[in-house]
Write a protein that holds these residues in place. Sequence first.
Motif, short mmCIF file in Angstrom:
data_model
loop_
_atom_site.label_atom_id
_atom_site.label_comp_id
_atom_site.label_asym_id
_atom_site.label_seq_id
_atom_site.Cartn_x
_atom_site.Cartn_y
_atom_site.Cartn_z
N LEU A 101 0.83 -1.22 0.00
CA LEU A 101 0.00 0.00 0.00
C LEU A 101 0.86 1.26 0.00
O LEU A 101 0.47 2.29 -0.55
CB LEU A 101 -0.93 0.02 1.22
CG LEU A 101 -2.18 -0.87 1.17
CD1 LEU A 101 -2.86 -0.91 2.53
CD2 LEU A 101 -3.17 -0.39 0.10
N ALA A 102 2.03 1.16 0.63
CA ALA A 102 2.91 2.34 0.72
C ALA A 102 3.70 2.55 -0.57
O ALA A 102 4.29 3.60 -0.77
CB ALA A 102 3.88 2.16 1.88
N ALA A 103 3.71 1.57 -1.45
CA ALA A 103 4.55 1.64 -2.66
C ALA A 103 4.08 2.70 -3.65
O ALA A 103 2.90 3.04 -3.71
CB ALA A 103 4.54 0.27 -3.35
N ASN A 104 5.03 3.18 -4.46
CA ASN A 104 4.66 4.10 -5.55
C ASN A 104 4.22 3.29 -6.76
O ASN A 104 3.30 3.65 -7.48
CB ASN A 104 5.86 4.97 -5.94
CG ASN A 104 6.20 5.92 -4.82
OD1 ASN A 104 5.31 6.46 -4.16
ND2 ASN A 104 7.49 6.12 -4.57
N ALA A 149 -2.36 -2.40 -7.71
CA ALA A 149 -1.12 -3.01 -8.20
C ALA A 149 -1.43 -3.89 -9.41
O ALA A 149 -2.17 -4.86 -9.27
CB ALA A 149 -0.50 -3.86 -7.09
N PRO A 150 -0.90 -3.54 -10.59
CA PRO A 150 -1.23 -4.36 -11.76
C PRO A 150 -0.70 -5.79 -11.68
O PRO A 150 0.29 -6.06 -10.98
CB PRO A 150 -0.58 -3.62 -12.93
CG PRO A 150 0.41 -2.71 -12.31
CD PRO A 150 -0.03 -2.43 -10.91
N LEU A 151 -1.36 -6.69 -12.40
CA LEU A 151 -0.92 -8.08 -12.48
C LEU A 151 0.05 -8.19 -13.66
O LEU A 151 -0.23 -7.66 -14.73
CB LEU A 151 -2.12 -8.99 -12.75
CG LEU A 151 -3.24 -9.00 -11.70
CD1 LEU A 151 -4.47 -9.72 -12.24
CD2 LEU A 151 -2.77 -9.66 -10.40
N ALA A 162 9.69 -3.73 -14.20
CA ALA A 162 10.88 -2.91 -14.51
C ALA A 162 10.91 -1.63 -13.68
O ALA A 162 11.98 -1.21 -13.23
CB ALA A 162 10.91 -2.58 -16.00
N VAL A 163 9.75 -1.02 -13.48
CA VAL A 163 9.73 0.26 -12.74
C VAL A 163 9.13 0.13 -11.33
O VAL A 163 8.97 1.12 -10.63
CB VAL A 163 8.96 1.36 -13.54
CG1 VAL A 163 9.74 1.74 -14.78
CG2 VAL A 163 7.56 0.91 -13.89
N ALA A 164 8.79 -1.09 -10.95
CA ALA A 164 8.15 -1.30 -9.64
C ALA A 164 9.14 -1.05 -8.51
O ALA A 164 10.33 -1.32 -8.63
CB ALA A 164 7.62 -2.72 -9.55
#
Length: 270
Positions: free
Chosen positions: A69-72, A99-101, A155-157
């Motif tokens: 939840l805290a992630a960008n 959050a996409p799959l 890649a950008v997660a």
Amino acid sequence: MKKTAVPLDHPRRVSLEIRERVIEGHEKHIVAMAGLLAHGRGEAFDYLIGEKTTDQARESARAAVAALLAANHPVISVNGNSCALAAKELTVLSEVLGAPLEINLFYYTREREDAISRALKKAGAKRILGTHDRPSSTIPELSSNRRKVDSEGIAVADVVLVPLEDGDRTEALRALGKLVVAIDLNPLSRTARHASITVVDNIVRIVPLMIEYAQEMKDISKEELKSIASSFDNRTNLSNCVHMMMSHLESEAHDWEAARSVAQEGGITR
Ligand code: ATP
Ligand code: MG
């Protein structure tokens, strides 16, 4: 293969029904042959925790949800086994967390990608990353097609949820500085050891609980969520999980010893 109905009173009914879902997934080309073996390994470790969600798993699932939840840019990686066992639940979790799959396969075939994509769409997924028609980047340190990740996904997660993942990929994601949340029944696996937060539980039981936690925690400030996640110590978690398995085995051994004493007192020698 014809599906066999498991009798309602069968002592191993739940476990057998879960197994049937993996077999069905294999027949639909969702699960690789090696995925069947990986499932068996998971079953063995599930035995050792008593086939139920432990308090330790709940605590790690809370920390995991806080981190996501805290992630960008949180992303949920999906492979054949996780799709066969929890397509619907992972889709709901993806929505609640934003959050996409992303389909990410150890044994990639176009047929498997398509089968997983179909199953996720059927489960309600609107956006699926990691497919062959998507822009991709590569993860250094991994070989061949296993290094491919979606340019707008892993890649950008900054935080990646990897249910039932292989150790190499977990290590590579960590080397890239990502926070990795694993769901893995085996606290001794490389994935479990290398992840930032390891939830030692069956994906079938824990994802519904993670959905509940995400709903409960979604209004908590990012600052507080980050502090919940960062105060979680994965080494302590894994150590507690192994101790739990040992005490579960010890109590089984005590039961046998007690049964033997009763039999001896009664004059029964075998
Ligand atoms: P590693 O590569 O991390 O050392 P491994 O090679 O032993 O692990 P893999 O096949 O790479 O195993 O990964 C699959 C992991 O998923 C295993 O650790 C297995 O215990 C776990 N697993 C299998 N089924 C489930 C399940 N239903 N729920 C949670 N974990 C599971
Ligand atoms: Mg492995």
